[in-house]
Motif scaffolding. Structure first.
Motif, PDB file in Angstrom:
ATOM      1  N   GLU A 114     -13.156  -4.498  -0.715  1.00  0.00           N
ATOM      2  CA  GLU A 114     -12.782  -5.368  -1.835  1.00  0.00           C
ATOM      3  C   GLU A 114     -14.008  -6.120  -2.327  1.00  0.00           C
ATOM      4  O   GLU A 114     -14.879  -6.469  -1.511  1.00  0.00           O
ATOM      5  CB  GLU A 114     -11.744  -6.389  -1.383  1.00  0.00           C
ATOM      6  N   ASP A 156      -4.899  -9.754   7.680  1.00  0.00           N
ATOM      7  CA  ASP A 156      -4.638  -9.617   6.249  1.00  0.00           C
ATOM      8  C   ASP A 156      -4.625  -8.148   5.819  1.00  0.00           C
ATOM      9  O   ASP A 156      -3.828  -7.765   4.969  1.00  0.00           O
ATOM     10  CB  ASP A 156      -5.726 -10.377   5.472  1.00  0.00           C
ATOM     11  N   TYR A 214       0.824  -1.214   0.000  1.00  0.00           N
ATOM     12  CA  TYR A 214       0.000   0.000   0.000  1.00  0.00           C
ATOM     13  C   TYR A 214       0.853   1.257   0.000  1.00  0.00           C
ATOM     14  O   TYR A 214       0.449   2.292  -0.518  1.00  0.00           O
ATOM     15  CB  TYR A 214      -0.985   0.003   1.190  1.00  0.00           C
TER      16      TYR A 214
HETATM   17  C1  BG6 Z   1      -3.015  -8.100   0.255  1.00  0.00           C
HETATM   18  C2  BG6 Z   1      -3.971  -9.038   0.940  1.00  0.00           C
HETATM   19  O1  BG6 Z   1      -2.000  -7.723   1.146  1.00  0.00           O
HETATM   20  O2  BG6 Z   1      -3.703  -6.947  -0.182  1.00  0.00           O
HETATM   21  C3  BG6 Z   1      -5.101  -9.407  -0.012  1.00  0.00           C
HETATM   22  O3  BG6 Z   1      -3.287 -10.193   1.347  1.00  0.00           O
HETATM   23  C4  BG6 Z   1      -5.769  -8.166  -0.530  1.00  0.00           C
HETATM   24  O4  BG6 Z   1      -6.048 -10.236   0.630  1.00  0.00           O
HETATM   25  C5  BG6 Z   1      -4.729  -7.211  -1.110  1.00  0.00           C
HETATM   26  O5  BG6 Z   1      -6.680  -8.539  -1.533  1.00  0.00           O
HETATM   27  C6  BG6 Z   1      -5.355  -5.898  -1.481  1.00  0.00           C
HETATM   28  O6  BG6 Z   1      -4.454  -5.153  -2.226  1.00  0.00           O
HETATM   29  P1  BG6 Z   1      -4.943  -4.172  -3.366  1.00  0.00           P
HETATM   30  O7  BG6 Z   1      -3.692  -3.527  -3.853  1.00  0.00           O
HETATM   31  O8  BG6 Z   1      -5.652  -5.003  -4.385  1.00  0.00           O
HETATM   32  O9  BG6 Z   1      -5.879  -3.223  -2.686  1.00  0.00           O
END
Ligand code: BG6
Length: 489
Positions: free
Chosen positions: A220, A239, A183
């Motif tokens: 999500e 997570d 992130y």
């Molecule tokens: C990951 C998690 O760290 O981040 C996943 O393990 C999640 O479960 C993902 O889907 C989300 O990342 P992004 O960049 O798609 O928001």
């Protein structure tokens, strides 16, 4: 730009992350001409027989991700990739890898080396120990030029994180350990500090006097996909909250760093985590909503419930959704509720930070319904900033209406946001740790998360079922409604 030649040794070279993130990021870096003339990308794995098979598999994954692949760029990248067949449990393979690195180093004189562990977390410590044991760290130069990159999860609670960290720091110095939180590589997350620190109109009011509440939602729409085994142990709290959510929260709420160094920023973030960890969570049951997605039928298609997903026990009590209300007891934020929310299989993928300002309106307008000012920092899928403010409705009798001022970064023509991993790989190769998490950040965030976990169990907090691709449990709406507020998603 990455100026120095390097060796990039990828453990887990045949896994998902390599296929979907790391190699595509290298492709983009090659396309942007950011890579130095000489480097080696040594991918270890066992799944493929040979180099040709491996490259073909990478090419196929890239093709599935990108509309077009420029053959020249792919050629220039694939020339640098070496597939190295290695089993983590076979010592001979490490001896062979050392020899391989020696030969490459003699020819190409790398000035640093990255050992990237994109493997199951159970291998992190033992792999680092093997790198040391078989003298892979100082081939061609001194050991302190070798860097270790660790994917998440960094432990599964404070104790296991401490154990892992102890093992790693016996081999690598903190300076050379890069803990990934992808992130931090996102465009708008990197923008948070700029927005806060370079705009007097926000900087002056970034506190409890003018801010009514803060919301962060990382929604999500996907389910757990094929990661059931990992996810059922982790749940949304480990997570998404322990890492991404708390990182975003700390950037929004930390005190201003005196300078923009990795160490200084990290210290300010740590102060937030310490305060969180010190929080008295005795009434957490009133401030938390746990949920798990149930099946649903959307457009005549059945969406599986969490418990029906692969590798998930039919009686799993793991939360795939969490909403949390908390406070920071410091001068800047005392009394300002912070609402956090994240879940899988919600209606839409959307990550946003919402800052709602107080209703300090002039007395003369007291008799009208006026909306609070609202600042939205949009992380994904749209990237940008939106500011809601009040204006007079044209041709009305002083009727007040809210309007939005929008900066849409992702709408800009020809602007293609770099992928998170492009940014992170560039930084790790240049030795810049600003976008990586320090050990202190990780340890205090675990301390807080462990405390929540413990209280959740102690108080047997209910697990709400919510239909897949919905807004999540109704109780999460209630959490804010009880305070006279609503979520902004
Ligand atoms: C990951 C998690 O760290 O981040 C996943 O393990 C999640 O479960 C993902 O889907 C989300 O990342 P992004 O960049 O798609 O928001």
């Amino acid at each position: 730009y990455i100026e120095n030649n390097f060796q990039f040794i990828l453990f887990g070279g045949t896994g998902d992350l390599a296929h979907n993130k790391i190699i595509p990021a290298f492709y983009n870096l090659a396309a942007k001409n950011i890579l130095p003339p000489n480097y080696n990308l040594i991918a270890t794995g066992r799944r493929y027989e040979n180099q040709a098979e491996y490259l073909q598999a990478l090419y196929n994954s890239l093709k599935a991700k990108k509309e077009t692949i420029d053959d020249k760029i792919w050629q220039s990248l694939s020339d640098k990739i070496e597939y190295f067949n290695l089993s983590f449990t076979n010592d001979d393979d490490f001896i062979k890898l050392k020899k391989f690195l020696e030969d490459k180093s003699a020819a190409e004189k790398p000035s640093n080396r990255i050992f990237y562990l994109a493997t199951a977390p159970g291998f992190f410590a033992s792999l680092a120990q093997k790198l040391e044991k078989f003298n892979l760290l100082d081939v061609g130069f001194s050991k302190n030029k070798s860097r270790l990159v660790i994917e998440k999860p960094f432990g599964h609670d404070l104790e296991s994180a401490q154990e892992l960290n102890k093992n790693l720091t016996e081999i690598f110095s903190e300076k050379n350990i890069f803990r990934i939180d992808h992130y931090l590589g996102k465009e708008m997350i990197q923008d948070i500090m700029v927005i806060r620190l370079t705009n007097p109109i926000f900087r002056a009011i970034w506190n409890k006097n003018q801010i009514d509440n803060i919301q962060i939602y990382l929604n999500e729409s996907e389910g757990v996909k094929d990661r059931g085994k990992y996810y059922d142990d982790a749940g949304v709290i480990k997570d998404m909250f322990q890492n991404h959510m708390l990182q975003v929260l700390s950037l929004i709420t930390m005190e201003e760093p005196s300078e923009l160094t990795a160490a200084e920023i990290s210290q300010k973030k740590v102060a937030v985590f310490k305060e969180l960890a010190d929080n008295d969570l005795s009434n957490i049951d009133e401030h938390i909503v746990r949920g798990q997605y149930d099946s649903n039928i959307i457009n005549e298609q059945e969406i599986k419930s969490y418990r029906d997903e692969d590798e998930i026990p039919a009686d799993s009590e793991t939360a795939t959704f969490l909403a949390l209300k908390l406070f920071l007891n410091n001068q800047r934020w005392q009394g300002v509720p912070i609402y956090l929310k994240s879940g899988k299989r919600l209606k839409e993928k959307e990550a946003t930070i919402a800052i709602e300002f107080k209703s300090n309106f002039h007395n003369a307008y007291q008799n009208q319904q006026i909306e609070n000012n609202l600042l939205l920092i949009k992380i994904q899928p749209d990237e940008g900033v939106s500011l809601r403010f009040n204006t007079r409705k044209p041709a009305s009798n002083n009727k007040i209406i809210p309007v939005n001022m929008e900066f849409c970064q992702s709408c800009q023509q020809f602007f293609n946001s770099p992928e998170n991993y492009e940014v992170l790989i560039t930084d790790m190769l240049n030795g810049d740790k600003t976008l990586f998490t320090s050990w202190e950040e990780v340890s205090y965030s675990w301390k807080f998360i462990d405390k929540i976990q413990q209280k959740t169990t102690e108080k047997s907090i209910k697990l709400h079922q919510y239909p897949a691709l919905s807004n999540g449990p109704e109780a999460a709406q209630q959490l804010l409604a009880a305070d006279g507020r609503k979520w902004w998603d």
